[in-house]
Design an enzyme around this catalytic site. Structure first.
Site, PDB file in Angstrom:
ATOM      1  CG  ASP A 236      -5.023 -98.774  32.608  1.00  0.00           C
ATOM      2  OD1 ASP A 236      -4.852 -98.625  33.771  1.00  0.00           O
ATOM      3  OD2 ASP A 236      -5.847 -98.196  32.076  1.00  0.00           O
TER       4      ASP A 236
ATOM      5  CE  LYS B 295      -7.314 -93.151  36.460  1.00  0.00           C
ATOM      6  NZ  LYS B 295      -7.964 -94.458  35.613  1.00  0.00           N
TER       7      LYS B 295
ATOM      8  CD  GLN C 267     -11.174 -94.413  33.537  1.00  0.00           C
ATOM      9  OE1 GLN C 267      -9.968 -94.056  33.566  1.00  0.00           O
ATOM     10  NE2 GLN C 267     -11.630 -94.729  34.607  1.00  0.00           N
TER      11      GLN C 267
END
Ligand code: GUN
Length: 280
Positions: A120, A53, A97
Site C-alpha cells: 500500500d 483485489k 484494509q
C-alpha cells in the site's frame, strides 16, 4: 469540446496481460507471488474493495490470502496477524484494509507491516522515501494516476497541478509524485480561500475530497486534465468528486467514475505485489 476519456478500466486490462506474464515467469522460478489482505469488521464498501483485489489476484495468478477479523478484534489480535504475515516468507505483500473500526489504532497497524511487504506504500518509511525522492513502495492510487497521465501523453514538466485534498493516502503522495515530475504543485483543502480561482489555473486537476460532484465546469481551465479520485454514493448510484457531464465539455482529459482511477489503484496493487515478490 468534449474531453478525451482516461479509461482506467481499459488501461488496467492492458497492463494485466503483461502482469500475468511476469507472474508466470516468477512461478517458473519457483516463486508464487502472494498478497495477504487483512480486513477487520463488516464495512460494506471495504468488503467490495477487498473482493475486487481478490479477483484481480485470481486473474493474474497471484495467490491471495484473505484474513477477516471480527469487528470486536483487539489491537493485540490485529498486531499478531500482521506479525505472522511479516514472518511468513510465502507472503510478499500485506495490506490492512482501511478504515479500521474506531477502537483500533490505524497508524500502529500500518507501522507494524514490514516496509518490504508494504504494498500500500502507507508505512512511514515508504512515505518518507517518497518525500525525499528515494526509491520505495509507492501508494497505489497516486501511482495509478501518474500511470494514466503518462499513458495519455499529458505534459507534466512545468505544468501547474492542483490537488484537492491532503490525505496521507492520496492528496499528499500524489502531490509529491507530481512534484517529482517537475510539476508546480498547489495543494488545496477545506480551509483554502477562493478555491475556484486556484483550480482555474490548473493544467492538471486532481480531486480527492469525497464530496459528490464538487468540481464544476466553471472551476476548470479549458483543456485541463481532470482526475477524479472520488467514489461517492448518491441515491444508490456511484459518482465522483467531479461533475462529469459539465466538466467533460471543458476539460482536455477526464477520468470517469467508475472505470477511471479505481481500476488503476487495483492494477498498481498487483504491480507492487509483483515487485515485492521479485525482490524476495
Ligand atoms: N481503503 C480505501 N482505499 C484503500 C487503499 O488504497 N488501501 C487500503 N489499505 N485501504 C483502503
Amino acid at each position: 469540446m468534449s474531453a478525451i476519456l482516461l479509461n482506467g478500466k481499459a488501461c488496467a486490462e492492458m497492463l494485466a496481460e503483461e502482469q500475468r506474464a511476469r507472474c508466470d515467469a516468477l512461478k517458473a522460478r519457483g516463486i508464487i507471488p502472494q498478497l495477504a489482505v487483512i480486513m477487520v469488521g463488516e464495512d460494506p464498501a471495504s468488503a467490495v474493495y477487498v473482493r475486487n483485489k481478490e479477483r484481480a489476484c485470481q486473474r493474474l495468478g497471484i495467490a491471495s490470502r484473505m484474513i477477516h477479523l471480527p469487528e470486536t478484534a483487539s489491537q493485540q489480535e490485529l498486531n499478531a496477524q500482521i506479525d505472522a504475515l511479516n514472518a511468513d516468507p510465502a507472503v510478499h505483500g500485506i495490506l490492512v484494509q482501511l478504515p479500521l473500526p474506531g477502537h483500533l489504532n490505524e497508524s500502529e497497524a500500518l507501522l507494524r507491516v514490514s516496509a518490504l511487504k508494504d504494498v500500500d506504500g502507507f508505512h512511514t518509511l515508504n512515505a518518507g522515501r517518497l518525500a525525499q525522492g528515494a526509491p520505495g513502495m509507492l501508494p497505489c492510487t497516486p501511482k495509478g494516476i501518474l500511470y494514466l497521465l503518462r499513458q495519455a501523453g499529458v505534459a507534466l514538466d512545468g505544468a501547474h497541478a492542483v490537488v484537492l485534498g491532503r490525505s496521507n493516502i492520496v492528496g499528499k503522495p500524489v502531490s509529491l509524485l507530481l512534484l517529482r515530475e517537475n510539476c508546480t504543485v498547489t495543494i488545496c483543502h477545506s480551509h483554502t480561500r477562493d478555491l475556484p480561482a486556484i483550480t482555474r489555473q490548473a493544467d492538471i486537476l486532481v480531486a480527492a475530497i469525497g464530496k459528490p460532484r464538487f468540481v464544476t465546469a466553471d472551476m476548470v481551465k479549458p483543456g485541463a486534465a481532470v482526475i477524479d479520485v472520488g467514489i461517492n454514493r448518491v441515491d444508490g448510484k456511484l459518482c465522483g468528486d467531479v461533475d462529469f457531464e459539465g466538466v467533460e465539455q471543458v476539460a482536455g482529459w477526464i477520468t470517469p467514475v467508475p472505470g477511471g482511477v479505481g481500476p488503476m489503484t487495483v492494477a498498481m496493487l498487483m504491480e507492487n505485489t509483483l515487485e515485492a515478490a521479485c525482490r524476495a
